[in-house]
Every structure is written in structure tokens, then in C-alpha cells.
Design a protein around this motif. Sequence first.
Motif, PDB file in Angstrom:
ATOM      1  N   ALA A  13       6.962   9.303   2.060  1.00 54.36           N
ATOM      2  CA  ALA A  13       6.466   8.581   0.875  1.00 54.36           C
ATOM      3  C   ALA A  13       6.719   7.082   1.015  1.00 54.36           C
ATOM      4  O   ALA A  13       5.840   6.268   0.715  1.00 54.36           O
ATOM      5  CB  ALA A  13       7.134   9.131  -0.387  1.00 54.36           C
ATOM      6  N   GLU A  32      16.248   1.888   4.375  1.00 50.32           N
ATOM      7  CA  GLU A  32      16.548   3.316   4.554  1.00 50.32           C
ATOM      8  C   GLU A  32      18.040   3.465   4.848  1.00 50.32           C
ATOM      9  O   GLU A  32      18.580   2.755   5.691  1.00 50.32           O
ATOM     10  CB  GLU A  32      15.696   3.877   5.703  1.00 50.32           C
ATOM     11  N   MET A  33      18.672   4.407   4.163  1.00 45.08           N
ATOM     12  CA  MET A  33      20.137   4.539   4.335  1.00 45.08           C
ATOM     13  C   MET A  33      20.537   5.143   5.682  1.00 45.08           C
ATOM     14  O   MET A  33      21.609   4.864   6.196  1.00 45.08           O
ATOM     15  CB  MET A  33      20.739   5.349   3.191  1.00 45.08           C
ATOM     16  N   ASN A  34      19.669   5.982   6.261  1.00 42.77           N
ATOM     17  CA  ASN A  34      20.012   6.622   7.536  1.00 42.77           C
ATOM     18  C   ASN A  34      19.728   5.681   8.709  1.00 42.77           C
ATOM     19  O   ASN A  34      18.979   4.711   8.570  1.00 42.77           O
ATOM     20  CB  ASN A  34      19.214   7.919   7.686  1.00 42.77           C
ATOM     21  N   GLY A  39      13.350  10.692   6.835  1.00 39.21           N
ATOM     22  CA  GLY A  39      13.872  11.520   5.739  1.00 39.21           C
ATOM     23  C   GLY A  39      13.849  12.998   6.119  1.00 39.21           C
ATOM     24  O   GLY A  39      14.282  13.382   7.206  1.00 39.21           O
ATOM     25  N   GLN A  40      13.306  13.811   5.215  1.00 38.92           N
ATOM     26  CA  GLN A  40      13.265  15.266   5.451  1.00 38.92           C
ATOM     27  C   GLN A  40      12.402  15.613   6.660  1.00 38.92           C
ATOM     28  O   GLN A  40      12.545  16.692   7.236  1.00 38.92           O
ATOM     29  CB  GLN A  40      12.653  15.985   4.247  1.00 38.92           C
ATOM     30  N   ASN A  53      12.976  19.909  12.528  1.00 38.80           N
ATOM     31  CA  ASN A  53      13.574  20.449  11.309  1.00 38.80           C
ATOM     32  C   ASN A  53      12.563  20.612  10.182  1.00 38.80           C
ATOM     33  O   ASN A  53      12.859  21.217   9.167  1.00 38.80           O
ATOM     34  CB  ASN A  53      14.708  19.521  10.857  1.00 38.80           C
ATOM     35  N   CYS A  54      11.384  20.043  10.354  1.00 35.54           N
ATOM     36  CA  CYS A  54      10.458  20.056   9.223  1.00 35.54           C
ATOM     37  C   CYS A  54       9.200  20.860   9.518  1.00 35.54           C
ATOM     38  O   CYS A  54       9.055  21.978   9.056  1.00 35.54           O
ATOM     39  CB  CYS A  54      10.110  18.616   8.844  1.00 35.54           C
ATOM     40  N   ARG A  56       6.221  22.999   9.828  1.00 36.58           N
ATOM     41  CA  ARG A  56       5.633  24.297  10.158  1.00 36.58           C
ATOM     42  C   ARG A  56       4.133  24.071  10.143  1.00 36.58           C
ATOM     43  O   ARG A  56       3.428  24.415  11.053  1.00 36.58           O
ATOM     44  CB  ARG A  56       6.019  25.359   9.126  1.00 36.58           C
ATOM     45  N   PHE A  57       3.673  23.447   9.062  1.00 37.01           N
ATOM     46  CA  PHE A  57       2.269  23.065   9.044  1.00 37.01           C
ATOM     47  C   PHE A  57       2.057  21.846   8.160  1.00 37.01           C
ATOM     48  O   PHE A  57       2.803  21.614   7.212  1.00 37.01           O
ATOM     49  CB  PHE A  57       1.367  24.217   8.579  1.00 37.01           C
ATOM     50  N   VAL A 246      20.939   1.652  -0.568  1.00 37.39           N
ATOM     51  CA  VAL A 246      20.968   0.963  -1.865  1.00 37.39           C
ATOM     52  C   VAL A 246      22.126   1.540  -2.667  1.00 37.39           C
ATOM     53  O   VAL A 246      22.210   2.745  -2.889  1.00 37.39           O
ATOM     54  CB  VAL A 246      19.621   1.130  -2.606  1.00 37.39           C
ATOM     55  N   GLN A 312      18.879  27.560   7.387  1.00 31.43           N
ATOM     56  CA  GLN A 312      18.201  27.811   8.655  1.00 31.43           C
ATOM     57  C   GLN A 312      19.148  27.732   9.840  1.00 31.43           C
ATOM     58  O   GLN A 312      20.071  26.928   9.836  1.00 31.43           O
ATOM     59  CB  GLN A 312      17.123  26.786   8.975  1.00 31.43           C
ATOM     60  N   GLN A 467       7.592  13.036  -2.969  1.00 32.51           N
ATOM     61  CA  GLN A 467       6.981  14.366  -3.081  1.00 32.51           C
ATOM     62  C   GLN A 467       7.259  14.985  -4.449  1.00 32.51           C
ATOM     63  O   GLN A 467       6.571  15.890  -4.877  1.00 32.51           O
ATOM     64  CB  GLN A 467       7.506  15.281  -1.986  1.00 32.51           C
ATOM     65  N   GLY A 474       5.875  18.631  -0.570  1.00 29.42           N
ATOM     66  CA  GLY A 474       5.416  18.707   0.811  1.00 29.42           C
ATOM     67  C   GLY A 474       4.950  17.340   1.314  1.00 29.42           C
ATOM     68  O   GLY A 474       4.878  16.357   0.561  1.00 29.42           O
ATOM     69  N   LEU A 475       4.632  17.316   2.596  1.00 34.85           N
ATOM     70  CA  LEU A 475       4.302  16.047   3.254  1.00 34.85           C
ATOM     71  C   LEU A 475       3.067  15.386   2.660  1.00 34.85           C
ATOM     72  O   LEU A 475       3.007  14.164   2.522  1.00 34.85           O
ATOM     73  CB  LEU A 475       4.097  16.300   4.754  1.00 34.85           C
TER      74      LEU A 475
HETATM   75  C1  LIG Z   1      13.273  22.560   6.767  1.00 31.33           C
HETATM   76  C2  LIG Z   1      12.100  21.875   6.176  1.00 31.33           C
HETATM   77  C3  LIG Z   1      10.835  22.376   6.390  1.00 31.33           C
HETATM   78  C4  LIG Z   1       9.716  21.752   5.819  1.00 31.33           C
HETATM   79  N1  LIG Z   1       8.476  22.193   6.131  1.00 31.33           N
HETATM   80  C5  LIG Z   1       7.393  21.523   5.683  1.00 31.33           C
HETATM   81  C6  LIG Z   1       6.092  21.871   6.128  1.00 31.33           C
HETATM   82  O1  LIG Z   1       5.909  22.726   6.990  1.00 31.33           O
HETATM   83  N2  LIG Z   1       5.029  21.219   5.581  1.00 31.33           N
HETATM   84  C7  LIG Z   1       5.187  20.243   4.637  1.00 31.33           C
HETATM   85  O2  LIG Z   1       4.179  19.699   4.168  1.00 31.33           O
HETATM   86  N3  LIG Z   1       6.411  19.870   4.225  1.00 31.33           N
HETATM   87  C8  LIG Z   1       7.513  20.469   4.738  1.00 31.33           C
HETATM   88  N4  LIG Z   1       8.774  20.082   4.344  1.00 31.33           N
HETATM   89  C9  LIG Z   1       8.895  19.128   3.246  1.00 31.33           C
HETATM   90  C10 LIG Z   1       8.710  17.678   3.700  1.00 31.33           C
HETATM   91  O3  LIG Z   1       9.589  17.395   4.716  1.00 31.33           O
HETATM   92  C11 LIG Z   1       8.937  16.783   2.487  1.00 31.33           C
HETATM   93  O4  LIG Z   1       7.989  17.140   1.492  1.00 31.33           O
HETATM   94  C12 LIG Z   1       8.754  15.300   2.758  1.00 31.33           C
HETATM   95  O5  LIG Z   1       9.317  14.924   3.984  1.00 31.33           O
HETATM   96  C13 LIG Z   1       9.379  14.506   1.605  1.00 31.33           C
HETATM   97  O6  LIG Z   1       9.155  13.130   1.799  1.00 31.33           O
HETATM   98  P1  LIG Z   1       9.714  12.043   0.775  1.00 31.33           P
HETATM   99  O7  LIG Z   1       9.450  10.729   1.394  1.00 31.33           O
HETATM  100  O8  LIG Z   1       9.173  12.319  -0.577  1.00 31.33           O
HETATM  101  O9  LIG Z   1      11.285  12.306   0.652  1.00 31.33           O
HETATM  102  P2  LIG Z   1      12.450  12.196   1.749  1.00 31.33           P
HETATM  103  O10 LIG Z   1      11.984  12.681   3.042  1.00 31.33           O
HETATM  104  O11 LIG Z   1      13.638  12.842   1.135  1.00 31.33           O
HETATM  105  O12 LIG Z   1      12.698  10.633   1.890  1.00 31.33           O
HETATM  106  C14 LIG Z   1      13.571   9.933   1.054  1.00 31.33           C
HETATM  107  C15 LIG Z   1      14.307   8.922   1.921  1.00 31.33           C
HETATM  108  O13 LIG Z   1      15.107   8.106   1.073  1.00 31.33           O
HETATM  109  C16 LIG Z   1      16.341   7.864   1.721  1.00 31.33           C
HETATM  110  N5  LIG Z   1      17.327   7.482   0.698  1.00 31.33           N
HETATM  111  C17 LIG Z   1      17.871   8.275  -0.260  1.00 31.33           C
HETATM  112  N6  LIG Z   1      18.702   7.561  -1.041  1.00 31.33           N
HETATM  113  C18 LIG Z   1      18.681   6.293  -0.548  1.00 31.33           C
HETATM  114  C19 LIG Z   1      19.361   5.085  -0.924  1.00 31.33           C
HETATM  115  N7  LIG Z   1      20.220   5.040  -1.952  1.00 31.33           N
HETATM  116  N8  LIG Z   1      19.128   3.957  -0.201  1.00 31.33           N
HETATM  117  C20 LIG Z   1      18.260   3.976   0.862  1.00 31.33           C
HETATM  118  N9  LIG Z   1      17.606   5.098   1.262  1.00 31.33           N
HETATM  119  C21 LIG Z   1      17.816   6.227   0.560  1.00 31.33           C
HETATM  120  C22 LIG Z   1      16.643   9.185   2.399  1.00 31.33           C
HETATM  121  O14 LIG Z   1      17.579   9.031   3.433  1.00 31.33           O
HETATM  122  C23 LIG Z   1      15.267   9.575   2.905  1.00 31.33           C
HETATM  123  O15 LIG Z   1      15.021   9.067   4.188  1.00 31.33           O
HETATM  124  C24 LIG Z   1       9.887  20.645   4.957  1.00 31.33           C
HETATM  125  C25 LIG Z   1      11.162  20.107   4.785  1.00 31.33           C
HETATM  126  C26 LIG Z   1      12.249  20.691   5.410  1.00 31.33           C
HETATM  127  C27 LIG Z   1      13.606  20.045   5.285  1.00 31.33           C
END
Ligand SMILES: Cc1cc2nc3c(=O)[nH]c(=O)nc-3n(C[C@H](O)[C@H](O)[C@H](O)COP(=O)(O)OP(=O)(O)OC[C@H]3O[C@@H](n4cnc5c(N)ncnc54)[C@H](O)[C@@H]3O)c2cc1C
Length: 497
Positions: A13, A32-34, A39-40, A53-54, A56-57, A246, A312, A467, A474-475
Motif C-alpha cells: 500500500a 519504513e520501520m524494517n 511488509g507482509q 512468506n506471502c 500463493r496467488f 515513526v 505456518q 489492505q 490482500g495485495l
Molecule cells: C503468510 C501470508 C500469505 C499471504 N498470501 C497472500 C496471497 O496469496 N495473496 C494476496 O493477495 N495476499 C496475501 N497475503 C496478504 C498480503 O501480504 C497483504 O494483504 C499485503 O501485503 C498488505 O499490504 P499493506 O501495505 O496494506 O500492509 P503491510 O504489508 O503490513 O505494510 C505495512 C508496513 O508498515 C510498516 N510499519 C508499521 N508500523 C510502522 C511505523 N510505526 N513506522 C514505520 N513503518 C511502519 C510495516 O513494517 C510494514 O512494512 C499474505 C500474507 C501473508 C503474511
Amino acid sequence: MNKTVMIIGGGVAGLSAGIHARQAGYKVELYEMNPGVGGQCSAWKRKGYHIDNCLRFLAGCQNTEPLYEVWRNTGIFPDDIRLFRDPYLCCIEMNRNTLHLWSDLERARKELLKAAPEDKTALSTFFSNVAKLQRASIPCESSQADAGVIKRFHAFLADPAVSKIKKDYSSITLGKYADAFKNEAVRTMFRSYAANTLPALTLLQDYALYASGSAAFPAGGSAVMISRMRDRLETLGGRIYTSSRVQSISCAHNGIRDVTLSDGKKIKADYYIWAADPYSLFFDHIGTRYLDPALRAVYEHPDKYPASTGFQVFFGIDTDEELTLPSGLFIFPCEPFTAAGRTCKVCRIRLSDSDVSLFSRERRVLRCSIPESASQFSFWEQLASDKDAYHTEKYRIGQEMRERIEKRFPALKDHLVILNTCSPVTFSRWCNAYQGCYKGFRCLDGRADHSIPNTVRHLHNLFLASQWLQSGGGLHSAVLEGKFAVQAIQKHEQGRR
Ligand SMILES: Cc1cc2nc3c(=O)[nH]c(=O)nc-3n(C[C@H](O)[C@H](O)[C@H](O)COP(=O)(O)OP(=O)(O)OC[C@H]3O[C@@H](n4cnc5c(N)ncnc54)[C@H](O)[C@@H]3O)c2cc1C
């Protein structure tokens, strides 16, 4: 002078928000904190094996879909992109039957009807509804939260059959829906597909994505996808700061005054996009008085808006011998074992080997997962307060799984290496994910769609991208909400002119 957008969170996102903000002419700084972005959506190496780790599709892999264009704009689909598609959504081996939810719906329908004639009516309805759901497109133009009542009503009328399916299957949990099937193998396959607290629509929608060809695994998986998005943002001139957490946010005069990083540095921007999990924004940083009622409902009524997570284990397959292992999600009954205080009677495994650029013949990986609901987070959280007990329990579950996999596939005996175990606490620690959930909430309120605005009440310069802003998560939700957050900024600016 260009206005600056500060983005907090470098998941899909946040990266999407950055790309769209640069394209709209804003200066972009992403924090980004990491140590790395993604992220996920992450992947790493362990003992020479690649762990994705993420993915599948990924939804949106058909070049005729509007979502494909959104992904293309983020750079993840170069012209020569290779896409891998599983032949089926999932498969179960039970009572001497092997049943598949083939991407080819007709093939699957015939196979299941033959094995379970007692469920003829329910199965025929199931396949007919999945076929219809293939027509349901994912709204990519603008946030559904901004659509007024009339627009939503028109959307409902555009395809009443699909609207009805969505409504019906988001009024019943997957567990209850599955229990209505008389055939044990069908019932167990449906029950084991995802957490039982989720709506039955989860299964039907995912299956429709497979059947339509929208769902695929892009070559390179999560790692390549994220590196392409990062490159795209940097090429466009966005700046990315990793290991930058942050710590606090200060509000004044109906807006954010500044943001402080964990090293004490203060950052000021014209606009802020919170692209991390929204729970921590409202509950740890700015307070719940800014919480939109639609998002408040998600947190206050987890029974109506269930989210999911899982445990997992990744196994390396330590042999290059020819093995006849199923590809895709494969479910088989096993001797019961406990995990997070519940009894598991099936094993769910997924072999990663299709993309040989990641998984060579000598480095194949098997993922074994247990879907969990958000309410199971407290079990893991409590356990994790004792580091040794937590690691012992994770390892124990891994060993239990290994024994059952080896029993079913004797050729794997002595060839499975535990690479990694991930519990919901892993996702909470890694990404600050609310209750360790890695997919956002789903709707069980009979409406199927529940969208959260990208704007924040009373704070004119703060926007959301995550998300968690649309049911299903999801992605694809993450990439779209990054785009919608920038649209919300532009709309705000137009309103001020
Ligand atoms: C095991 C697994 C399997 C999955 N399989 C699928 C799949 O097959 N298909 C699919 O569509 N989706 C899948 N997903 C879901 C998908 O990974 C997520 O929907 C998507 O990555 C979420 O993105 P996001 O940017 O909303 O959130 P996030 O990925 O959580 O990103 C948020 C980011 O903010 C950072 N952050 C948090 N707090 C702070 C702070 N205070 N300061 C700075 N940075 C901060 C975090 O470190 C992170 O990098 C899966 C996820 C997992 C873990």
C-alpha cells in the motif's frame, strides 16, 4: 514548489501510494520501520532455501482486467512476465477419494458430483455461483467508500445475480456452509480451505479468481514483486528511508503538525499517508476520536468483520530425487495434533517448485499452514511472553507436522528440514499487524462490501492506505488503496481551490 507527501509504511500500500503520488507530481518520502520494504509481502533465504512468506496467488494477472493495468503501473509486470497458475485452488485426499477444485470448473463439477451424488443440489449451486462470480470485477477507478448511495445502488443493479451471491455468502461462515455438505471429503475440503470464522464468500471468491485466470503467481514471487515496486518508486524520484520507525505523531489545528521518528528526528510534510496498519495509528498514536465509524465497527464487532491469520511451517526438501508430490494446496486427514489450543485433524501443505528461478530441484520448499482466526492471537501473545516456551511450542508443532507429512509421503522421510515457523506473533512483530492478521477483515454482515474512507475525520492532511480499508484485504486491496489515498489528497486540494 511541489508539495511533499510523507508515507509511513513501506508495504504494498505504501509503495503504491508513493508511485501514484510521484505520478501526481508530489515529492515523496517513504519511511519504513524494517530494514527493507515489502511488509507482509516478504521473502527471505534460510539454509540456502528461498522462503516466500506471502504469495500463493495474486489477483489481477489477466491482461484484460483493469487491475492488471494498476499492477503494470507499479512496474511488477514487465512485458516478458512469466505467470504460473496452479491447476486447482485446492485438493483433498480422503476416504480413497481425491477431489480437486480444478480451475476448469466443469472438470471439477463432474469430479465432485461423481464422488458426492448425495450433495448434487448443493454442489450444482456452488459451481453455478462460482461461475457467476467470475463476472464480478474489482473496482479499480476510485474508492467504494466515496461512492454515494445512488452509485452503490446502481452497482447493485448492474448485476443483481452477483450482488445476491455476495450477499448470501457473506451472511454465513465458511464453517457453517461446509457443514451443510453430507459428503465428508467435500465438507472437510471446504472447511479446511480457510479459517472457519470467515464468510463462505471467501472460498467462492478465491475460486472464481482461479477459474477466471485472474489469480497467478508472477515469476520471482514476493521478492521480485517488491523490488520492482521499490525500483519504480525510486526511478520516479521517490525517496525511501528504511529502519525508520515513526514513534509519535503530533496533531494541531485539525491537522498533523509533525511526525517523530524513533531516532528523535522530526519530519514535516504537506500531507501524510499512514500506510501501516490503521489500528496502531488510532490506538497507539492519535486516538480513537479520529476513527471513522466504518472502521470503528470493524474493531468493535469482530464477529461481523472477522479477520484471519495463521501458523505456518516452511520445510526444505533435502533431496533432488524424483518425488511425486501434489502441486498447489493439498489437504489430507492426519492423526490429530494440537496447535493454539485447538485440535487439527488435517494437514494443509503447498509445494513450491513451479518457479525454478526460486525453487531449484535441490531446493524445493513445502509450506504447511494452519488457518487461524484473529481471536487465537491472545494464545500466541501470552505464550510469546516466555521466549523459550514460545519457541518450544512452535518447534513442537513443526515436528508434529513433519511426522504426518512423512507418514503420508514416505519418500520424504529424513528429507524434511524445518526452515522457519511463523505464528501470528511473527506478523505482529514484523509489521505491527493488528492481532497478527495478515489479511484484512471480511464482511459477515450480509453486505459483502464494506469500505473505509482514505480520509481521517477532523485531520485535513492525514490520509490512509492499507489492505484494511476494504473487505477481503490482500495485495490487490493494498495496491488499490495506495492509489485511492493519492486520489483523496488530490480531491482535497481541488476542494480548497
Ligand atoms: C503468510 C501470508 C500469505 C499471504 N498470501 C497472500 C496471497 O496469496 N495473496 C494476496 O493477495 N495476499 C496475501 N497475503 C496478504 C498480503 O501480504 C497483504 O494483504 C499485503 O501485503 C498488505 O499490504 P499493506 O501495505 O496494506 O500492509 P503491510 O504489508 O503490513 O505494510 C505495512 C508496513 O508498515 C510498516 N510499519 C508499521 N508500523 C510502522 C511505523 N510505526 N513506522 C514505520 N513503518 C511502519 C510495516 O513494517 C510494514 O512494512 C499474505 C500474507 C501473508 C503474511
